[in-house]
Design an enzyme around this catalytic site. Sequence first.
Site, mmCIF file in Angstrom:
data_model
loop_
_atom_site.group_PDB
_atom_site.id
_atom_site.type_symbol
_atom_site.label_atom_id
_atom_site.label_comp_id
_atom_site.label_asym_id
_atom_site.label_seq_id
_atom_site.Cartn_x
_atom_site.Cartn_y
_atom_site.Cartn_z
ATOM 1 N N ASP A 90 -10.250 15.224 -1.323
ATOM 2 C CA ASP A 90 -9.906 13.808 -1.489
ATOM 3 C C ASP A 90 -8.406 13.638 -1.745
ATOM 4 O O ASP A 90 -7.594 14.481 -1.360
ATOM 5 C CB ASP A 90 -10.784 13.195 -2.600
ATOM 6 C CG ASP A 90 -11.049 11.716 -2.387
ATOM 7 O OD1 ASP A 90 -10.175 10.910 -2.750
ATOM 8 O OD2 ASP A 90 -12.122 11.361 -1.852
ATOM 9 N N TRP A 96 -15.296 -5.113 -6.913
ATOM 10 C CA TRP A 96 -15.173 -3.655 -6.921
ATOM 11 C C TRP A 96 -16.283 -3.079 -7.815
ATOM 12 O O TRP A 96 -16.556 -3.597 -8.902
ATOM 13 C CB TRP A 96 -13.787 -3.244 -7.448
ATOM 14 C CG TRP A 96 -13.703 -1.763 -7.659
ATOM 15 C CD1 TRP A 96 -13.546 -0.814 -6.692
ATOM 16 C CD2 TRP A 96 -13.831 -1.074 -8.905
ATOM 17 N NE1 TRP A 96 -13.567 0.430 -7.263
ATOM 18 C CE2 TRP A 96 -13.747 0.307 -8.612
ATOM 19 C CE3 TRP A 96 -14.020 -1.488 -10.216
ATOM 20 C CZ2 TRP A 96 -13.826 1.282 -9.593
ATOM 21 C CZ3 TRP A 96 -14.106 -0.524 -11.204
ATOM 22 C CH2 TRP A 96 -14.009 0.847 -10.897
ATOM 23 N N CYS A 102 -13.923 3.662 4.018
ATOM 24 C CA CYS A 102 -14.001 3.462 2.582
ATOM 25 C C CYS A 102 -12.943 2.419 2.258
ATOM 26 O O CYS A 102 -11.892 2.394 2.884
ATOM 27 C CB CYS A 102 -13.701 4.779 1.864
ATOM 28 S SG CYS A 102 -13.711 4.636 0.064
ATOM 29 N N ASP A 138 -9.597 5.647 3.702
ATOM 30 C CA ASP A 138 -9.697 4.728 2.563
ATOM 31 C C ASP A 138 -8.706 3.578 2.725
ATOM 32 O O ASP A 138 -7.783 3.623 3.548
ATOM 33 C CB ASP A 138 -9.407 5.515 1.272
ATOM 34 C CG ASP A 138 -10.104 4.919 0.060
ATOM 35 O OD1 ASP A 138 -10.566 3.762 0.116
ATOM 36 O OD2 ASP A 138 -10.171 5.616 -0.976
ATOM 37 N N ASN A 139 -8.881 2.566 1.915
ATOM 38 C CA ASN A 139 -8.005 1.388 1.925
ATOM 39 C C ASN A 139 -8.187 0.671 0.604
ATOM 40 O O ASN A 139 -9.235 0.102 0.368
ATOM 41 C CB ASN A 139 -8.406 0.476 3.087
ATOM 42 C CG ASN A 139 -7.332 -0.511 3.435
ATOM 43 O OD1 ASN A 139 -6.292 -0.110 3.928
ATOM 44 N ND2 ASN A 139 -7.566 -1.782 3.171
ATOM 45 N N ASN A 140 -7.145 0.729 -0.253
ATOM 46 C CA ASN A 140 -7.398 0.395 -1.658
ATOM 47 C C ASN A 140 -6.734 -0.848 -2.221
ATOM 48 O O ASN A 140 -6.538 -0.953 -3.421
ATOM 49 C CB ASN A 140 -7.034 1.604 -2.530
ATOM 50 C CG ASN A 140 -8.087 2.693 -2.425
ATOM 51 O OD1 ASN A 140 -9.285 2.406 -2.423
ATOM 52 N ND2 ASN A 140 -7.671 3.936 -2.295
ATOM 53 N N ARG A 146 -2.480 -1.357 -7.568
ATOM 54 C CA ARG A 146 -2.607 0.099 -7.628
ATOM 55 C C ARG A 146 -1.297 0.772 -7.199
ATOM 56 O O ARG A 146 -1.296 1.750 -6.480
ATOM 57 C CB ARG A 146 -3.772 0.569 -6.749
ATOM 58 C CG ARG A 146 -4.335 1.933 -7.134
ATOM 59 C CD ARG A 146 -5.441 2.370 -6.182
ATOM 60 N NE ARG A 146 -6.039 3.601 -6.658
ATOM 61 C CZ ARG A 146 -6.013 4.755 -6.010
ATOM 62 N NH1 ARG A 146 -5.407 4.860 -4.849
ATOM 63 N NH2 ARG A 146 -6.601 5.811 -6.508
ATOM 64 N N LYS A 154 -12.263 10.834 5.747
ATOM 65 C CA LYS A 154 -12.574 9.648 4.947
ATOM 66 C C LYS A 154 -11.339 8.766 4.956
ATOM 67 O O LYS A 154 -10.294 9.158 4.449
ATOM 68 C CB LYS A 154 -12.940 10.072 3.524
ATOM 69 C CG LYS A 154 -13.203 8.915 2.574
ATOM 70 C CD LYS A 154 -13.629 9.451 1.215
ATOM 71 C CE LYS A 154 -13.675 8.366 0.153
ATOM 72 N NZ LYS A 154 -13.885 8.948 -1.180
ATOM 73 N N ASP A 176 -17.769 2.500 -5.100
ATOM 74 C CA ASP A 176 -17.220 3.478 -6.042
ATOM 75 C C ASP A 176 -18.129 3.621 -7.253
ATOM 76 O O ASP A 176 -17.963 4.557 -8.042
ATOM 77 C CB ASP A 176 -15.813 3.058 -6.500
ATOM 78 C CG ASP A 176 -14.762 3.345 -5.443
ATOM 79 O OD1 ASP A 176 -15.096 4.013 -4.435
ATOM 80 O OD2 ASP A 176 -13.608 2.902 -5.598
#
Length: 738
Positions: free
Chosen positions: A373, A206, A535, A495-497, A460, A493, A557
């Site tokens: 966001d 990351w 993302c 995302d995938n965290n 997270r 956007k 990031d």
Amino acid sequence: MGIVLGFSALALFASLTIGQGAITATGTNFTLTGDGVSYLLHVDPFSGDLVSDHFGGPSNDFTPPASIDQSGWSDGLTNTRREFPDIGRSDFRLPAIHIQHGNGSTVTEFLYQSHQIVDGKPSLPGLPSTFGNETEVTTLIVKLYDNYSDVSAALSYSVFPRYNAIARSFQITNNGSNQIIIERAASFSTDFPNLDLDMIEVHGDWAHEFNRVKRRVDFGETTFRSTEGYSSHLHNPFFALVSPSTTESTGEAWGFNLLYTGSFQATAERFSHGYIRVLLGLNPLHTSLPLQPGETFTSPEAVAVYSSTGIGGMSRSFHDLYRNHLSRSNYTHQTRPILLNSWEGLHFDINETSLVNLAGEAEELGIQLFVMDDGWFGTEYPRNNDSLGLGDWTPNPAKFPDGLGPYVQHVNNYTILNSSESLRFGIWVEPEMVNPNSTLYHEHPEWVVSSGRYPRTLTRNQLVLNVGLPEVQEFIIRAVSNIIDSANIQYIKWDNNRGMHEMSHPSDDYNYILGLYRVIDNLTTTYPNILWEGCASGGGRFDAGLLHYWPQHWTSDNTDASNRLTIQMGTSLVYPPSAMGCHVSAIPNGITKRNISIEYRAHVALMCGSFGLELNPSELSPEERSAIPAIMEEARRINPIVISGSFYRLAIPDVTNWPAAQFVSSGRDQVIVFAFQQQATVKPAPPPLRIQGLDPAAKYWNSADNLTYGGATYMNAGINLAWETADYQSKLIWLYRQ
Ligand SMILES: *[C@@H]1O[C@H](CO)[C@@H](O)[C@H](O)[C@H]1NC(C)=O
Ligand SMILES: *[C@@H]1O[C@H](CO)[C@@H](O)[C@H](O)[C@H]1NC(C)=O
Ligand SMILES: *[C@@H]1O[C@H](CO)[C@@H](O)[C@H](O)[C@H]1NC(C)=O
Ligand SMILES: *[C@@H]1O[C@H](CO)[C@@H](O)[C@H](O)[C@H]1NC(C)=O
Ligand SMILES: *[C@@H]1O[C@H](CO)[C@@H](O)[C@H](O)[C@H]1NC(C)=O
Ligand SMILES: *[C@@H]1O[C@H](CO)[C@@H](O)[C@H](O)[C@H]1NC(C)=O
Ligand SMILES: *[C@@H]1O[C@H](CO)[C@@H](O)[C@H](O)[C@H]1NC(C)=O
Ligand SMILES: *[C@@H]1O[C@H](CO)[C@@H](O)[C@H](O)[C@H]1NC(C)=O
Ligand SMILES: *[C@@H]1O[C@H](CO)[C@@H](O)[C@H](O)[C@H]1NC(C)=O
Ligand SMILES: *[C@@H]1O[C@H](CO)[C@@H](O)[C@H](O)[C@H]1NC(C)=O
Ligand SMILES: *[C@@H]1O[C@H](CO)[C@@H](O)[C@H](O)[C@H]1NC(C)=O
Ligand SMILES: *[C@@H]1O[C@H](CO)[C@@H](O)[C@H](O)[C@H]1NC(C)=O
């Protein structure tokens, strides 16, 4: 149109050459030809095995293989160069295909059955793939059969002559009467002769993606993989093999890239005779795919590119192939709007009022697309921090009392500076994820990736929805469609965290990724005019699988401009800069605490197809604010050449204090050079800046010294830039053909 030859017909056609230009078959000797590449393979007339002959520069004849002493234990197949190696007989190297039969046995014998040459390229069911019409690509399909288990394999080789690229995938069909299990599936596999080669790959983490590493391909295995369920930050499903003397602009380079977003494995195995086996495909730890009688498995596609003009030539082949024959979005060939993203400016602290104010400030700066966001959704569990709300994709009523529609209209009511167009609106989603603190999780705890009674470990504060389940696919399609239908949204956007833990079966990953492709295929087909950006905590899924559907991906990031240079140069080894998302953020940088001038930060971000700001405009210093209009003007001039031009890495930050890169317009009329000085140095002198890709006979004016020189002069002698003795300096130089 195609020609099928049975094994028994071989003798009859032995002297006939049949094929469509780029692919010829002389008997069962197959030649795939590109502008600067030949790929040769043939069927061994005695064993029926598929043999590798050559992958490299032009070579039209089949020549005998190296003579290898057959004494000792290593004999038979282990001494041959094979195209589709299996396991269990006399080949002691790693296999491309490994199948477990119903009785537990894992021996297979795939022998030639027939072949077919087709114009164009069939698409792969449910998977991303390169595409092209019959003048652009030709495909050879070789069918193999295991007579003992009634399992068939169909290998597909597509050659894109203009790009010196070969795409390969295969299908396995269970024609027997018991279930089989596919334990390994390497989409690309070939055996190089005894050559000394180095492997270049990109590793990271990351905020630290795409760091180039090079190591010798030594005896044994040189290998890397992702087991995170996604392609991941740790490695990318790409590697190059290069001669030890290969440079950025000279020498041989072979690039390999898997068009897949799940766990993968890449290996170069050097055996005692020196041959090097290349394998790129699914990670065997996340395979074990059951196949019932009558079912067919399709492997992801892998692309291999050959370059005789160094690592740079290899990269440009990938860039051009992917822009023209992989990325199917409407936006791939279009300039991208300059955006402002609310994240680094406001984080979760958003509501209609604060965002409309921010959009107003964005308007004054010349922003074209305003992006909201994280933080906008969740009712029962309002998304005020990252411990709640994921999965509940309706706007939070306290933050958006009238929903998204009127609010977005408010944003659209601003006009883009110096234009009559409306400020566009975009939104952030993370639809594959769920917080345990959500209405969705309370309704559907059974939807997450989990393994029975084992704890569902959080990253997270979130869990992964099992996108392999049809009901989860339907949920995501509905949730995202509802958002898009509720307001005038022009950009998303996605995302995938986090990575996947506690998969209950190894095959869950493949099923998830196929489900994800189904969802994204559905949404991008239904909403072709949305600009989609991938993302995954930065570049965690910057891969060719998602680039098939989405034209751009957030690169990292980490927006520290110095670190970003390394990350973007590494990403450009395989993916086009036109597909990268890059923003100017505030200083001191949130991750590195470094202070770098706004010019340098902008120059780094301007090297990407999607340029933007990710900061709070009201916190800009007066100097920064006064620099913005010129940066916006540059962005508008540069973007068309980034989108369609050719990219050259002139010097990489890994090896020089003066990294540089350039774009050349398609007619070689305009060149944009980005040059940097990392640290202030007293000595040594900076090296001359040598430009690439010019017309050597043409004259070019340059903006650095306001003079005109010949193309050959720029390329061979180079020009000298005047650097101050200070850290983090940058220059943007234009060359125009006179
Ligand atoms: C195919 O190539 C082999 C060498 O690998 C050669 O011996 C043979 O003659 C070729 N067959 C034809 C039909 O050209
Ligand atoms: C193939 O596609 C190219 C554009 O990519 C186009 O110029 C050409 O006319 C097409 N050829 C055929 C036969 O459709
Ligand atoms: C496989 O079996 C079929 C039918 O028994 C036979 O015709 C064929 O020659 C066999 N193929 C090979 C490669 O042994
Ligand atoms: C196991 O199954 C395979 C495939 O059907 C078959 O060819 C093989 O003979 C079987 N082996 C044993 C030991 O029964
Ligand atoms: C095997 O192939 C034959 C011939 O194509 C077909 O008739 C048969 O249904 C297949 N069996 C299975 C289990 O797929
Ligand atoms: C985008 O593509 C779709 C078809 O895929 C087409 O109908 C639409 O007009 C295109 N839009 C733009 C802006 O090019
Ligand atoms: C919106 O957010 C701002 C900034 O946190 C705050 O000052 C304001 O009171 C909020 N407005 C509403 C209606 O919640
Ligand atoms: C997150 O927000 C919720 C609700 O506003 C609050 O109860 C919780 O304490 C917050 N958690 C953190 C870590 O700030
Ligand atoms: C946007 O502008 C239109 C036309 O001027 C106006 O009718 C509308 O009320 C405005 N909407 C918002 C939310 O400001
Ligand atoms: C959210 O979940 C965490 C545990 O992950 C818990 O400590 C917290 O109390 C929960 N908050 C709410 C608002 O449910
Ligand atoms: C997308 O999925 C929805 C829900 O399953 C379906 O109704 C629709 O036809 C699909 N659209 C496309 C283009 O695949
Ligand atoms: C560039 O050179 C031209 C011709 O010598 C001169 O007229 C012009 O003023 C120069 N521009 C700059 C910015 O120095």
